[in-house]
Design a protein around this motif. Structure first.
Motif, mmCIF file in Angstrom:
data_model
loop_
_atom_site.group_PDB
_atom_site.id
_atom_site.type_symbol
_atom_site.label_atom_id
_atom_site.label_comp_id
_atom_site.label_asym_id
_atom_site.label_seq_id
_atom_site.Cartn_x
_atom_site.Cartn_y
_atom_site.Cartn_z
ATOM 1 N N ARG A 1 0.863 -1.181 0.000
ATOM 2 C CA ARG A 1 0.000 0.000 0.000
ATOM 3 C C ARG A 1 0.895 1.225 0.000
ATOM 4 O O ARG A 1 2.025 1.174 0.441
ATOM 5 C CB ARG A 1 -0.886 0.041 1.248
ATOM 6 C CG ARG A 1 -1.924 -1.022 1.290
ATOM 7 C CD ARG A 1 -2.875 -0.788 2.467
ATOM 8 N NE ARG A 1 -3.857 -1.831 2.548
ATOM 9 C CZ ARG A 1 -4.986 -1.843 1.849
ATOM 10 N NH1 ARG A 1 -5.273 -0.867 1.049
ATOM 11 N NH2 ARG A 1 -5.824 -2.848 1.965
ATOM 12 N N ARG B 1 2.367 4.802 -2.066
ATOM 13 C CA ARG B 1 2.582 5.527 -3.314
ATOM 14 C C ARG B 1 4.027 5.319 -3.743
ATOM 15 O O ARG B 1 4.945 5.385 -2.925
ATOM 16 C CB ARG B 1 2.311 7.011 -3.080
ATOM 17 C CG ARG B 1 2.553 7.888 -4.264
ATOM 18 C CD ARG B 1 2.316 9.366 -3.858
ATOM 19 N NE ARG B 1 2.642 10.260 -4.913
ATOM 20 C CZ ARG B 1 1.745 10.910 -5.653
ATOM 21 N NH1 ARG B 1 0.470 10.762 -5.402
ATOM 22 N NH2 ARG B 1 2.125 11.718 -6.614
ATOM 23 N N THR C 1 6.725 6.777 -6.778
ATOM 24 C CA THR C 1 6.896 7.789 -7.819
ATOM 25 C C THR C 1 7.985 7.328 -8.769
ATOM 26 O O THR C 1 9.107 7.056 -8.358
ATOM 27 C CB THR C 1 7.266 9.150 -7.201
ATOM 28 O OG1 THR C 1 6.238 9.536 -6.285
ATOM 29 C CG2 THR C 1 7.388 10.222 -8.269
ATOM 30 N N HIS D 1 0.857 -2.653 -11.585
ATOM 31 C CA HIS D 1 -0.385 -2.260 -10.913
ATOM 32 C C HIS D 1 -1.284 -3.476 -10.682
ATOM 33 O O HIS D 1 -1.941 -3.584 -9.640
ATOM 34 C CB HIS D 1 -1.130 -1.198 -11.711
ATOM 35 C CG HIS D 1 -2.386 -0.747 -11.052
ATOM 36 N ND1 HIS D 1 -2.408 -0.064 -9.859
ATOM 37 C CD2 HIS D 1 -3.684 -0.897 -11.402
ATOM 38 C CE1 HIS D 1 -3.659 0.189 -9.500
ATOM 39 N NE2 HIS D 1 -4.446 -0.316 -10.426
ATOM 40 N N GLU E 1 -0.471 3.256 -5.235
ATOM 41 C CA GLU E 1 -0.665 4.358 -6.183
ATOM 42 C C GLU E 1 0.650 4.627 -6.900
ATOM 43 O O GLU E 1 1.710 4.685 -6.283
ATOM 44 C CB GLU E 1 -1.100 5.619 -5.429
ATOM 45 C CG GLU E 1 -1.304 6.809 -6.317
ATOM 46 C CD GLU E 1 -1.614 8.071 -5.533
ATOM 47 O OE1 GLU E 1 -1.555 9.157 -6.132
ATOM 48 O OE2 GLU E 1 -1.903 7.993 -4.324
ATOM 49 N N ALA F 1 2.723 7.252 -9.308
ATOM 50 C CA ALA F 1 2.789 8.609 -9.844
ATOM 51 C C ALA F 1 3.958 8.671 -10.826
ATOM 52 O O ALA F 1 5.010 8.087 -10.583
ATOM 53 C CB ALA F 1 2.995 9.612 -8.713
#
Length: 131
Positions: free
Chosen positions: A36, A38, A40, A62, A69, A71
């Motif tokens: 879990r 993010r 980048t 993904h 998430e 980015a």
């Protein structure tokens, strides 16, 4: 909304129960491998135009980590190297500007494509082959 007297009295316990439930979920996720948060990813301009299929890689990643998430950012190799070292991005697809990566970075070559310089005919930079 204004909580009642009873609501104010039980609010700390409700917050503690929610925090405990979140901690249980996080512990289960850690033990089952569900990531879990993010991540980048930095891309050098033109990275998607080569043999390395960034879109397919991101779709597969993904699919394996749906709660993570992703980015994306695009920049020059030099600025992404600095961003990696500063902890501003997590991973970058870039053109290395070093023989050995600087301390704090590791790398793996994902594509190896030839690069050539082009000049107009008659340009002083044009050197005949073999010279």
């Amino acid at each position: 909304m204004t909580p009642t007297e009873v609501g104010r009295a039980v609010l700390p316990y409700a917050r503690a129960a929610l925090a405990a439930a979140d901690a249980v979920r996080q512990t289960v996720d850690e033990h089952t491998g569900l990531l879990r948060g993010r991540v980048t990813l930095g891309l050098v301009s033109g990275a998607t135009g080569h043999a390395f299929d960034v879109a397919a890689f991101l779709a597969e990643f993904h699919g394996a980590h749906p709660a993570l998430e992703i980015a994306l950012t695009e920049d020059t190799s030099e600025r992404m190297q600095a961003a990696l070292l500063a902890g501003e991005i997590d991973i970058a697809l870039l053109g290395p500007t070093w023989e050995e990566p600087p301390p704090g970075l590791t790398h793996r070559t994902v594509i190896d494509v030839p690069l050539c310089a082009a000049v107009a005919s008659g340009d002083p930079l044009l050197v005949p082959a073999g010279r």
